[in-house]
Write an enzyme that holds these catalytic residues in place. Structure first.
Site, short mmCIF file in Angstrom:
data_model
loop_
_atom_site.label_atom_id
_atom_site.label_comp_id
_atom_site.label_asym_id
_atom_site.label_seq_id
_atom_site.Cartn_x
_atom_site.Cartn_y
_atom_site.Cartn_z
N GLY A 35 0.80 -1.22 0.00
CA GLY A 35 0.00 0.00 0.00
C GLY A 35 0.83 1.26 0.00
CB THR A 36 4.06 2.20 1.58
OG1 THR A 36 3.59 1.82 2.88
CG2 THR A 36 4.88 3.46 1.70
CG ASP A 124 4.70 -5.19 11.10
OD1 ASP A 124 5.28 -6.01 10.36
OD2 ASP A 124 4.56 -3.99 10.81
CE LYS A 286 -5.70 20.24 51.26
NZ LYS A 286 -6.19 21.05 52.39
CG HIS A 287 -2.26 16.22 51.81
ND1 HIS A 287 -1.45 16.69 50.80
CD2 HIS A 287 -2.54 17.28 52.60
CE1 HIS A 287 -1.22 17.98 50.98
NE2 HIS A 287 -1.88 18.37 52.06
CG ASN A 432 -2.78 0.73 62.09
OD1 ASN A 432 -2.97 -0.25 61.41
ND2 ASN A 432 -1.83 0.80 63.02
CG PHE A 480 -6.80 -8.18 63.82
CD1 PHE A 480 -6.01 -7.68 64.85
CD2 PHE A 480 -6.21 -9.06 62.92
CE1 PHE A 480 -4.67 -8.03 64.98
CE2 PHE A 480 -4.87 -9.41 63.04
CZ PHE A 480 -4.10 -8.89 64.07
CG HIS A 531 0.92 -0.12 53.95
ND1 HIS A 531 0.03 -1.15 54.09
CD2 HIS A 531 1.68 -0.10 55.08
CE1 HIS A 531 0.26 -1.76 55.25
NE2 HIS A 531 1.23 -1.14 55.88
#
Length: 531
Positions: A35-36, A124, A286-287, A432, A480, A531
């Site tokens: 095609g190119t 390809d 926030k943060h 926590n 827990f 965390h």
């Protein structure tokens, strides 16, 4: 290096005709494929078909056309090696100095929902092989894989008559980055389906080695701090509602590193709630932690309730909704300073009001085909120095029928609603953490403490500071209770029911404390450390 001969074979034909025309005017012989070649001929650009060079036809529906010694010998030959030059002369191999190649649109074929057969055909083979060959031989050959580099090449050729080693090395690095990305995209797709091209139902694998790839969305002004550089990247096949896929529809400033991180947390939190089943949710972050989260019958009710939790911390925060923002809510929001807002959509009237705040970044996570969270983005990646931690995303939701009441007292119907609400909220609070909740409002949020008792105390102090009534509220803990002290502290605040994972060696002691205080306690069996 002054190019004498170029091979051009591109899938993305952007700008290729004018580029090839200029090369031809400079005396560069152009070899091309399929095609190119057709496109270049249609533009009256002299072209040598690849089959003329190889003296071998394109075969197998074009699967084999450039995989030939006359192509790769011409690319890989060292121009300063007499033996290579001798071999080229003996075998009639012509040197190829410029390779202009980009690859079959594999990613785009997958995204448009093509058949498995068509997707596989868009892997390809010849293209990456030529790209890698030319990039390896950058001392003698220039490899161009990006239409954005066409002008740079032409300018250098016109200015100096050649392509410098510095430019060739830049192009080679870019080329290897392309082929690495291309193969990683194929890998991502193939690991997501079975041998018939159907979506895999079993959990995705932790591959070894792990190859992942991301596309750069934009450079950021800076990272967490001004002295850190930063950029924002996108997972290739992710199509779920998220900050990465959201459209910024207003805001003079670009999003910052911290904005994006906070928006991600805020939007994930509100998506825990189904607007129709659970109620309309508004979170203020926030943060990376919620300073307000509430449910309401309308967006404005949810926003006003969330704001009451901590209006001081809300200043300069991020707001998220799980439903369309209406005019009434927008009027309330613009009365205060916020950095960003994200929602599925906005009414036209709301958007006009929000746009009156020049620097408020407004994001819409709309028109996303797949709302199944985690399906197209199953893993959570955490970078550590010298390595990376990979885990499943924490997308589990408690099922009420599987919860276990471990105390003599059962929660009331209203307490059940607040318990489930609070446990969804605490999932998105840094550990926590504990969350006190009442009437669909997180009235006390204890974040990121090194002990659970400190989290319990901090949350209640904040609630009292904001003059929020804690009598009759519930408490959620993301892990827990190791001791009964947090239960005793909760009782002082008027907590009537607690939800927590359970699993401590002192569970009996904690349960007994709840019984002493006349509380209900529910075990989920699910921990949500963050965390």
């Amino acid at each position: 290096m002054k190019p004498v001969r170029a091979i051009i074979s591109v899938s993305d034909k952007t700008g290729i005709a004018p580029f090839a025309r200029e090369l031809s005017r400079m005396g560069v012989e152009i070899i091309s494929t399929g095609g190119t070649a057709k496109l270049l001929k249609e533009n009256n650009i002299p072209v040598v078909e690849i089959s003329e060079l190889t003296e071998f036809p394109e075969i197998m529906e074009g699967r084999v056309k450039t995989l030939h010694p006359k192509v790769h010998g011409g690319i890989l030959a060292k121009r300063d090696n007499p033996e290579h030059i001798k071999t080229m002369k003996e075998l009639g191999i012509k040197q190829i100095d410029l390779v202009v190649v980009n690859l079959y649109p594999f990613k785009e074929t997958v995204k448009k929902g093509s058949s498995f057969e068509e997707i596989i055909e868009n892997i390809d083979i010849g293209g990456p092989t030529m790209v890698r060959a030319a990039a390896k031989n950058f001392k003698h050959v220039a490899i161009v894989t990006d239409p954005k580099d066409y002008d740079r090449i032409l300018q250098e050729l016109k200015a100096t008559g050649g392509i410098s080693l510095k430019t060739r090395f830049y192009l080679a690095k870019k080329a290897f980055n392309l082929t690495a990305h291309y193969d990683a995209v194929i890998t991502e797709y193939l690991f997501s389906v079975n041998e018939e091209g159907k979506k895999r139902t079993e959990p995705p694998e932790f591959r070894n080695p792990l190859t992942i790839t991301f596309e750069k969305i934009q450079d950021l002004r800076y990272g967490e701090n001004p002295h850190q550089r930063a950029a924002f990247y996108r997972e290739i096949f992710n199509n779920e509602p998220c900050v990465t896929n959201a459209e910024k529809i207003h805001g003079a400033k670009e999003l910052s590193f911290n904005n994006i991180y906070d928006i991600d947390g805020a939007f994930n939190l509100v998506l825990e709630f189904d607007a129709e089943k659970d109620g309309i949710a508004c979170a203020i972050i926030k943060h990376a932690n919620p300073c307000g989260i509430a449910l309401g019958k309308t967006p404005e009710e949810a926003y006003e309730k969330a704001l009451k939790v901590d209006p001081v911390s809300a200043f300069g925060g991020i707001i998220a909704f799980n439903t369309t923002v209406n005019e009434e809510t927008a009027k309330l929001i613009v009365q205060r300073f916020y950095e960003c807002i994200i929602a599925p959509n906005y009414s036209p009237e709301a958007l006009e009001i929000l746009k009156t705040k020049k620097n408020l970044r407004v994001l819409a996570a709309k028109e996303l085909k797949n709302s199944n969270r985690g399906e197209s983005s199953p893993f959570d990646y955490r970078k550590v120095v010298g390595g990376m931690l990979v885990q499943d995303r924490d997308l589990i939701t408690v099922v009420p029928e599987k919860l276990k009441v471990v105390t003599r007292r059962q929660p009331t119907e209203k307490e059940w609603e607040d318990l489930l609400f609070a446990f969804k909220v605490v999932k998105w609070v840094k550990s926590n953490s504990v969350v006190y909740a009442k009437n669909g409002i997180a009235i006390g949020i204890g974040v990121g403490q090194t002990s659970r008792i400190d989290a319990a105390k901090c949350a209640i102090l904040k609630a009292k500071e904001m003059e929020l009534d804690t009598e009759g509220c519930v408490l959620a803990s993301e892990a827990f209770f190791p001791f009964r002290d947090s239960v005793d502290e909760a009782a002082k605040a008027g907590v009537r029911a607690i939800i927590q994972p359970g699993g401590s060696v002192r569970d009996n002691e904690v349960i007994e404390a709840a019984n002493e205080h006349g509380m209900a306690m529910v075990f989920t069996g699910i921990r949500h450390f963050r965390h």
